[in-house]
Structures are given as C-alpha cells and as structure tokens.
Design an enzyme around this catalytic site. Structure first.
Site, mmCIF file in Angstrom:
data_model
loop_
_atom_site.group_PDB
_atom_site.id
_atom_site.type_symbol
_atom_site.label_atom_id
_atom_site.label_comp_id
_atom_site.label_asym_id
_atom_site.label_seq_id
_atom_site.Cartn_x
_atom_site.Cartn_y
_atom_site.Cartn_z
ATOM 1 N N HIS A 65 0.845 -1.192 0.000
ATOM 2 C CA HIS A 65 0.000 0.000 0.000
ATOM 3 C C HIS A 65 0.883 1.245 0.000
ATOM 4 O O HIS A 65 1.951 1.246 0.597
ATOM 5 C CB HIS A 65 -0.905 0.014 1.245
ATOM 6 C CG HIS A 65 -2.061 0.958 1.130
ATOM 7 N ND1 HIS A 65 -1.954 2.286 1.435
ATOM 8 C CD2 HIS A 65 -3.335 0.758 0.709
ATOM 9 C CE1 HIS A 65 -3.129 2.869 1.223
ATOM 10 N NE2 HIS A 65 -3.978 1.976 0.777
ATOM 11 N N GLU A 69 -7.903 -4.750 -0.302
ATOM 12 C CA GLU A 69 -8.498 -5.460 -1.441
ATOM 13 C C GLU A 69 -8.600 -6.970 -1.191
ATOM 14 O O GLU A 69 -9.514 -7.631 -1.659
ATOM 15 C CB GLU A 69 -7.653 -5.239 -2.709
ATOM 16 C CG GLU A 69 -7.393 -3.795 -3.063
ATOM 17 C CD GLU A 69 -8.569 -3.143 -3.742
ATOM 18 O OE1 GLU A 69 -9.551 -3.832 -4.032
ATOM 19 O OE2 GLU A 69 -8.494 -1.935 -3.986
#
Ligand SMILES: CC(C)(COP(=O)(O)OP(=O)(O)OC[C@H]1O[C@@H](n2cnc3c(N)ncnc32)[C@H](O)[C@@H]1OP(=O)(O)O)[C@@H](O)C(=O)NCCC(=O)NCCS
Length: 383
Positions: free
Chosen positions: A261, A319
């Site tokens: 991320h 996700e």
C-alpha cells in the site's frame, strides 16, 4: 510558473490540500479513524445509517435522530423512470456496472444548479438513496432479470442486498455488508474524494460532484481490483500449492494482488476488520475452506514478500479481504467496485459538505514546460 512559490510535486504526494474531520489515516501505525472512532471499534458495531449520520453531523445520533434520519432517506430509493429507462437501454449492450452507475446518477436530478444548503441536502439524499437502486436494478437487467423494487422496512444495506437478490438478506449477511460499507466509507483525500471536493469548490452541485467522483473511482489505479486477489487464491487452490505458485510469480517480477500500500507500511487496518467479518460470514455458512486457504496464502505471501523485498514491509491491504468478504456474500466480481462506490458515496458527500463550509475554490498551479518564442504562420504558409 504560475505562482511565486511553486514546486512541481508529481501526483501531489505529500501535499496537504484540505482539512477534514471525517477520517484520519496513520500509515506508519496502521491506524484509521472514522469520525474520531478507531475503525475496529466503529465498523463492526455501527449501522451504515449511524456512520453516515456521524460523518454529516460529527456526532452519533440518538435513537430518535437515527430513526428520523433513516426515514428521510427511504423515499429516495425509488429512482425516476428516466433513470430506469436509461438502464434498460444500456443493459443489452452489457455496459459495465460502473459506467451505468455514472450515467444513472447523472439522471437522478435535473434541477441541481448552484450551491444552496437545502438543495445540497436534497441532492445528498437523492444520490445516497438512488445509488444502490441503480446498481441493483442494472445488475438484474443485465442478467435478464426484472429489477426488484426497494423496500422501506429494510436498512440501507439490507435493502441493497434485497434489491440484488430479491430475497430477504438475513441479519448475518446484513451485518457483514454493513461492516464492509463502514470500513470503506471514507479514506482521507483519495483521488475520487479530491475530485468531489474540487467540483464542489466551484459551487457546482453535489450530483455533479458524485458523478465526477465515480469517474475517478472507475480507474483501475483507484477502484482497485479485488477480483485479481480472489482469482489468485482460486488459482492456488490448495494450501500445499501456495508457496510454489507465489514464488513463481515473484520470480517473474509479478506483483501479488492484495499486498502492499502507498500509505500503510504496516498491515492495513481495514484488512483486519474485513477478515473478521469474512470469517464470521464463512463460519455461518458452515464452510471455511476458502477462508482458511486465503489465510494460508496470506501468511505465505507475507513471508515471501519479506524474503524477496526485504525491508519493504509489504503487508495485506484492503483489497484482499474485500474480495473474500464480498465473494462470501455471494457477490460476483463485477459488483465489487460498484458496491465500493455505493458505500463511498456517503464519504464523498460528507466531504462535499466540508468543502462547502470551507468555501474556497480549489485551484492549484501548473509549471509551464513549453516554449514562448513561437510566431504565427498563416495556414497557407505552413508545410
Ligand atoms: C499498492 C501498490 C501500488 C503500492 O505501491 P507503492 O507504494 O508505490 O510501492 P512501490 O511501487 O514503490 O513498490 C516498492 C517495492 O515493493 C514491490 N512491491 C510492492 N507491492 C508489491 C506486491 N504486491 N507484490 C510484489 N512486490 C511488490 C515493488 O515491486 C517495489 O520493488 P522494487 O523496489 O524492488 O522495485 C503496490 O503495493 C501494488 O501494486 N500492490 C498490488 C496491487 C494491489 O493490491 N492494489 C490494491 C491496493 S489497495
């Protein structure tokens, strides 16, 4: 240069472009606060209506306020016939659900010009109420099914699940979905939220702001692709196959979907919340096989990422468990991003209200890198 103190910052990384009380991300500590609450505390406990109220009013509602707030939204679950007609025309062409949502939201209101507090409030109700109906109706049309009219005795999320399947969703599924909606409702000044704020800052209307935000969310770099994360788990198939599969991917230089991320350098706090919700979901269904496989793949992936990219701290992101949870709720991959959009709409709108209060046109500068010494040549004299 347009301004006096300008330094070009690609992607505006690190630029502080707004102030907000809606959400706070601490990427180093792996913490996310929504309306002042730690995500882990708020998401699994609150109804979505409570979170929307919190974002709009900066306080949790009492029972009476919550009841009135919920009731104020239900009439807007019915969408105009012009919107339904449009969706019916798009369905045979298999237009993507995100595009149908973008076009559908645009038709929800035609009288939304200018900035006015009452109009803003109404536009917010129109989009919050109508968004789920557009997604659910269009999805069913594309599948060759009749849309299911909304019910006003169900919660926002319960009604969304109901309109998709035509069946009573049951409290466990509603809770799972509510936790998902709460988890993704807001996340700092991401690209779609920034888009909504820019549009609002011009004193345009909130419908336009949400349409623009949907356009921004649609891009694969933002709306994300939880689909590939799920595909990866399915392709691996068994715990024994995980290491070989993942090593082969990393040896090829591929990225592991659902890991890493830009902001979080520790585990994304949203992954934990969604992982718990997914576990509850799969446990309730009496089949933990996919969930257990995903946990094993995750553990193996994190260990391998540390081996292949030492010191990068590549951890599970939102996700990965979004895919698992939504799949567990029976959602097809194509509905993942539209469902994200429907939840995030509440965050966009709250930012629009903040931007209205800030009352400042967002207008950054650009660095000119072209030439300045061209001379006009008539068309007839050009080569
Ligand atoms: C999310 C993401 C774009 C963040 O990227 P970022 O912060 O810009 O990270 P960088 O691109 O700077 O990558 C840093 C290093 O880690 C590697 N890396 C990052 N994520 C990786 C992943 N998921 N799998 C394998 N390697 C990864 C990069 O290849 C890079 O290695 P290098 O320095 O040897 O070239 C990235 O982690 C990614 O592509 N993840 C997979 C897709 C995904 O899950 N997206 C959803 C995000 S919510």
């Amino acid at each position: 240069m347009e301004g006096t103190q300008n330094r070009f910052i690609p992607g505006l990384e690190g630029v502080v472009a707004s102030q907000t009380r809606l959400s706070h991300i601490d990427g180093k500590a792996g913490e996310l606060y929504i309306g002042g609450f730690a995500l882990e505390e708020l998401a699994p406990n609150a109804t979505f209506e409570e979170v929307v109220y919190l974002l709009q009013h900066d306080t949790l509602p009492n029972a009476g306020q919550l009841e009135r707030f919920g009731r104020s939204l239900t009439p807007f679950r019915m969408i105009p016939s012009a919107t339904t007609d449009l969706l019916a025309r798009l369905a045979p062409h298999k237009v993507s659900v995100m595009d149908a949502l973008r076009m559908g939201v645009d038709t929800l209101s035609v009288s939304s010009e200018g900035a006015d507090a009452e109009r803003d409030r109404r536009d917010a109700q129109i989009v919050l109420g109508g968004g789920p109906t557009i997604v659910a109706s269009y999805w069913r049309m594309r599948e060759g099914l009749d849309p299911v009219p909304p019910r006003d005795d169900l919660s926002h999320v319960g009604n969304y699940l109901y309109m998709l399947s035509g069946e009573d969703p049951g409290s466990a599924r509603i809770r799972g979905m509510e936790t998902y909606f709460n988890t993704v409702v807001d996340h700092g000044l991401n690209a779609s939220t920034f888009t909504a704020r820019v549009i609002t800052s011009t004193q345009s209307d909130l419908i336009s702001a949400v349409v623009g935000a949907i356009g921004a969310l649609k891009g694969p770099l933002h709306g994300g692709a939880p689909g590939p994360a799920l595909d990866m788990v399915y392709e691996i198939g068994t715990p024994e196959a995980a290491e070989t599969y993942l090593r082969a991917k990393l040896d090829r230089g591929d990225r592991l979907m659902g890991f890493g991320h830009r902001v979080y350098k520790v585990r994304d706090p949203r992954a934990d919340v969604l992982s718990d919700a997914a576990e509850t979901m799969y446990r309730a269904d009496g089949d933990l096989q996919l969930y257990d496989l995903a946990r094993h793949v995750e553990k193996t992936a994190i260990a391998l990422l540390e081996e292949y990219k030492p010191g990068r701290n590549l951890q599970t992101n939102v996700e990965y468990y979004t895919a698992l949870l939504l799949h567990g709720l029976g959602f097809p991959v194509e509905l993942f991003t539209p469902t994200f959009a429907v939840a995030r709409t509440a965050g966009w709108l709250a930012h629009c209200f903040e931007q209205r209060a800030a009352a400042r046109l967002i207008r950054p500068s650009s660095e000119y890198i072209g030439v300045v010494d061209r001379r006009w040549v008539p068309l007839t004299d050009r080569n």
